[in-house]
Design an enzyme around this catalytic site. Sequence first.
Site, PDB file in Angstrom:
ATOM      1  N   SER A  53     -50.125 -45.874   6.109  1.00  0.00           N
ATOM      2  CA  SER A  53     -49.424 -46.388   4.940  1.00  0.00           C
ATOM      3  C   SER A  53     -49.225 -47.886   5.120  1.00  0.00           C
ATOM      4  CB  SER A  53     -48.071 -45.688   4.828  1.00  0.00           C
ATOM      5  OG  SER A  53     -47.175 -46.481   4.075  1.00  0.00           O
ATOM      6  N   HIS A  96     -47.808 -15.809  -1.706  1.00  0.00           N
ATOM      7  CA  HIS A  96     -46.796 -16.646  -2.369  1.00  0.00           C
ATOM      8  C   HIS A  96     -46.379 -17.828  -1.482  1.00  0.00           C
ATOM      9  CE1 HIS A  96     -46.244 -13.064  -4.983  1.00  0.00           C
ATOM     10  NE2 HIS A  96     -46.329 -12.414  -3.840  1.00  0.00           N
ATOM     11  N   GLU A  99     -57.086 -35.065   0.397  1.00  0.00           N
ATOM     12  CA  GLU A  99     -56.476 -35.296  -0.920  1.00  0.00           C
ATOM     13  C   GLU A  99     -57.517 -35.781  -1.928  1.00  0.00           C
ATOM     14  OE1 GLU A  99     -53.152 -37.978  -0.268  1.00  0.00           O
ATOM     15  OE2 GLU A  99     -52.482 -36.734   1.393  1.00  0.00           O
ATOM     16  N   LYS A 122     -46.788 -43.269   9.271  1.00  0.00           N
ATOM     17  CA  LYS A 122     -47.629 -42.377   8.473  1.00  0.00           C
ATOM     18  C   LYS A 122     -49.057 -42.233   8.987  1.00  0.00           C
ATOM     19  CE  LYS A 122     -45.356 -41.030   4.753  1.00  0.00           C
ATOM     20  NZ  LYS A 122     -45.477 -39.796   4.035  1.00  0.00           N
TER      21      LYS A 122
END
Length: 458
Positions: free
Chosen positions: A276, A155, A289, A282
């Site tokens: 970024s 979980h 992704e 970043k």
Amino acid sequence: MKLWGGRFTGSTDSFTDHFHSSISFDSRMYKQDILGSVAHSKMLGKQGIIPKEDSELIQKTLLEILKDIEDGKVTFDEKAEDIHMNVETILIQRIGDVGKRLHTGRSRNDQVALDIRMYLKDQITDIKKLVYELMHTLNDMAAEHTATILPGYTHLQNAQPVTLAHHLLAYMEMFKRDYARLGDVYKRTNIMPLGSGALAATTYPIDRRFVCEELGFDDITLNSMDGVSDRDFVIELLSALSIIMMHLSRFCEEIIIWNSQNYKFVEMDDAYSTGSSIMPQKKNPDMAELIRGKTGRVYGHLMGILTTMKGIPLAYNKDMQEDKEGVFDAVDTLKMCLPVFTRMISTMTVNKANMYKAAKGGFMNATDAADWLVKQGVPFRDAHAIVGRLVLYCVQNGKSLDELTLDEFKAESDVFTSEIYNAISLETCVNTRTVEGGPSEAYIKKLIETNKAYLASL
Ligand code: ARG
């Protein structure tokens, strides 16, 4: 005039030509198309269906066309519809009437079924190699991390400690199955359909087994209607590719989490991260992704072909031309994602200390504390309750189980002795799970050897 233009009086609309032409995507099967035609014409000559000299000239010219295509000297024509008719048109341009004998005893329906099987066989072989490299990397990485303690989750909540090796080898098992699945698809793709004709085979005395042998297939299709209308192997391949993407995507999801500031278990190499345009701090795990994102299009292609095929009466229908773009895109996608993924994980930095720290928090050794009590004769349910109360006490006092004093342990049960500290150390929790399939270093080391032997056998 079109190669099939005999019974037509008008010509097709140029927009229609553009609509139904497949050359923009099936041209990638040029090699398979030509090698299939070489084998077919060789067989026609051997069987005396066309003169031997004609067969030889056709074969020689086809191979010249192949070389010219590879040298970039050929431009295909949309008006010639597809790769099959483009090649045939070029052949006829080069050797005139002799070239017109090539298509004897054959239809584009069995020709395209042959080409796509040949093409996908090559692609499956390429993808198997990429999965092999990934498995190799995983096993090598696991060998370095048999003692790297990592929180195990259920979980996404802290559950029990494992090792990074154990975690990596979970994926190894998935990719072993993927590799085997690709091998299965290959077997069913490796069946030769030529000789099925348009749908009802042919009256010429062709030798299908000769063509099968020439082209390196295992066997021939046994029903001509099935031979031209079966695309199960495309569906199976897309299914196997979807499952591989699903595995990659789950792993990417974990890497994205592990790479985040709140976990810091791993850091992606600069080569596999991007920044970024607005936030200077970043460093994003874009490759992971993107692999996760590309999983969607591969699933989509599987759904696409299943839906295309579901209402097609036997035998060939033009709907089936839609079999190609999806599977080509899926194959291309896998051929990009797999090597990027392999390099991405093999270059990432593993932060063992952060993994260990995370494993220490969250009471991951609670089960082991209860099991220790059970080994001292306490019934499991009671042990569960005692440790539950200790956990509550820890939560209220900002401690972990191993930080409790013996008196604090004894306040819940006088069975506790100082042995409890060793019993609930993360190392003990991991390494006493020596059962086959478990995380102990002893077992994992054996498994790594088993995997090495497996990889060497492929
Ligand atoms: N381009 C076609 C395809 O991909 C080749 C077969 C065409 N056959 C036909 N009868 N129109 O399916």
